[in-house]
Enzyme design. Structure first.
Site, PDB file in Angstrom:
ATOM      1  N   HIS A  33      49.285  50.446  44.027  1.00 37.16           N
ATOM      2  CA  HIS A  33      48.332  49.504  44.478  1.00 37.16           C
ATOM      3  C   HIS A  33      47.981  50.145  45.818  1.00 37.16           C
ATOM      4  CE1 HIS A  33      46.175  45.670  44.611  1.00 37.16           C
ATOM      5  NE2 HIS A  33      46.687  45.732  45.957  1.00 37.16           N
ATOM      6  N   GLU A  34      48.694  50.212  46.776  1.00 37.84           N
ATOM      7  CA  GLU A  34      48.260  50.531  48.148  1.00 37.84           C
ATOM      8  C   GLU A  34      47.794  52.037  48.299  1.00 37.84           C
ATOM      9  OE1 GLU A  34      48.242  48.185  50.240  1.00 37.84           O
ATOM     10  OE2 GLU A  34      49.505  46.775  49.088  1.00 37.84           O
ATOM     11  N   HIS A  37      43.976  51.783  47.842  1.00 44.63           N
ATOM     12  CA  HIS A  37      43.401  51.398  49.108  1.00 44.63           C
ATOM     13  C   HIS A  37      43.380  52.486  50.182  1.00 44.63           C
ATOM     14  CE1 HIS A  37      43.251  47.188  47.998  1.00 44.63           C
ATOM     15  NE2 HIS A  37      44.615  47.106  47.941  1.00 44.63           N
TER      16      HIS A  37
END
Length: 403
Positions: A33-34, A37
């Site tokens: 997920h990170e 980003h």
């Protein structure tokens, strides 16, 4: 250890396996997920100051060549990427940044040196033009949307990649929509279903696999199901209403589940070959839709909220799948990744969906929300997240008969 001394050794080993499996699975999903980003932020020219797995005090870490601090933190229940100009790990703009952005979007020129604060490189000094160029909050609206949306997108992409690999080999688990048997006195028997019937449609939805029948029954609870089946080469229309039956799940908990009372005729793994990516996308969309429908049913009160689980429940399930093998663990991660991506898209401040909601308002207004409005939004979001966390933890502990 004295607190757990009443537990047998095998229970302690089971707890240890569950905790370890949970940490491994959560670490992978948070990293994915990170990384979404982080990857998009880097390509949009944003300086990433920290990439953390977990929250709180740093346990250990290292710096890369571009100055990003990669670290593991003490509380392993999430993670974050802190970008230049963020006030904290929720990516709220620092107050001076917020004021400057509001003034800039209002049409007035922002003078160099107007933005100051302790967040600016660790010193109270003017923010230079070069620093504004790498600040997340000075990027265009479209780039900020792309950076925020990249996290959930990475979770969905991860699930699709994992499922694609599975569907290539050993293949997609497929059970023909053929009824192998009907349980006596069940909802299916009352509706007139017979062994050998092939289910063609349920509530207008085309049925190709037995797994689709199971999913629709689970989601529709006690609602009547309009079924179209093929019997001896002829179409037959029936209406079946599932019965709620209390069953014991894999964790030993008694849970009410809707049952139709039919048995499958057999199953097999069918390699999908070149169509595997599309099959993976369809499975991801199907799981996402089923989750949204279940959430809506909880909101409207047609489904009980006792099905919701938190970290304890996920750890319990992680330990269960870990004992069945690596393949089960990886598949479980793919399903959890879909849920993580979906939850983060909910329009709750603090979550990615909350940021996207603020950006949608900014796009409609032509300028961002004021600092006070955003602050109230984040406070409401924090209250909602904490309330949900307490609620699902209470559910978990209630299942374990702690209360």
């Amino acid at each position: 250890m004295e607190i757990l001394s009443f537990l047998p050794l095998d229970s302690l080993e089971s707890i240890a396996v569950s905790v370890l499996a949970f940490l491994v699975i959560l670490t992978v999903l948070v990293f994915v997920h990170e990384l979404g980003h982080f990857w998009v932020a880097r390509r949009c020219g944003v300086k990433c100051e920290a990439f953390s797995i977990g929250f709180g005090p740093e346990l250990f870490g290292w710096n890369d060549s571009k100055g990003t601090r990669w670290k593991f933190s003490a509380l392993p229940l999430g993670g974050y990427v802190k970008m230049f100009g963020d006030a904290d790990v929720t990516s709220r703009p620092a107050p001076a940044i917020q004021e400057a952005v509001e003034e800039a979007t209002g049409g007035e020129e922002v003078a160099e040196g107007e933005e100051t604060g302790d967040w600016a490189g660790g010193k109270a000094r003017p923010l230079t033009a070069e620093e504004r160029a790498v600040s997340f909050h000075h990027k265009s609206l479209s780039r900020r949307v792309a950076i925020v949306a990249a996290g959930p997108a990475a979770n969905f992409l991860f699930a699709i990649v994992v499922m694609t690999a599975f569907f290539v080999y050993p293949g997609q688990p497929t059970t023909p929509a053929l009824i192998g048997g009907v349980v006596e006195d069940s909802a299916a028997a009352e509706a007139g279903l017979q062994a050998g019937d092939r289910v063609l449609e349920i509530n207008g939805s085309r049925i190709e696999r037995f797994e689709q029948i199971q999913r629709l029954v689970h989601l529709n609870l006690e609602a009547p199901l309009a079924m179209l089946v093929e019997r001896d080469g002829r179409p037959v229309e029936l209406t079946a209403t599932p019965q709620i039956v209390v069953r014991e799940d894999a964790m030993g908990n008694e849970v009410p589940v809707p049952m139709l009372g039919i048995q499958a005729s057999g199953s097999a793994f069918v390699p999908q070959g070149l169509s595997a990516p599309w099959a993976a996308v369809e499975e991801t969309v199907s799981l996402t839709g089923a989750t949204l429908q279940a959430v809506w049913q909880m909101i409207t009160g047609t489904r009980g909220t006792d099905e919701l689980g938190g970290p304890i429940r996920i750890a319990e399930m992680s330990g269960q799948v870990a004992q069945t093998g690596v393949i089960s663990v990886v598949w479980f991660m793919a399903v959890l990744s879909i849920n993580l991506g979906l939850i983060n898209l909910f329009p709750v401040p603090m979550l990615d969906g909350g940021h996207l909601l603020f950006y949608a308002i900014e796009g409609a207004r032509g300028r961002p929300l004021g600092e006070r409005a955003q602050e109230y939004g984040f406070r409401i979001g924090l209250a909602m997240v904490l309330t949900l966390f307490v609620f699902v933890t209470w559910n978990d502990l209630s299942r374990l008969l702690v209360f």
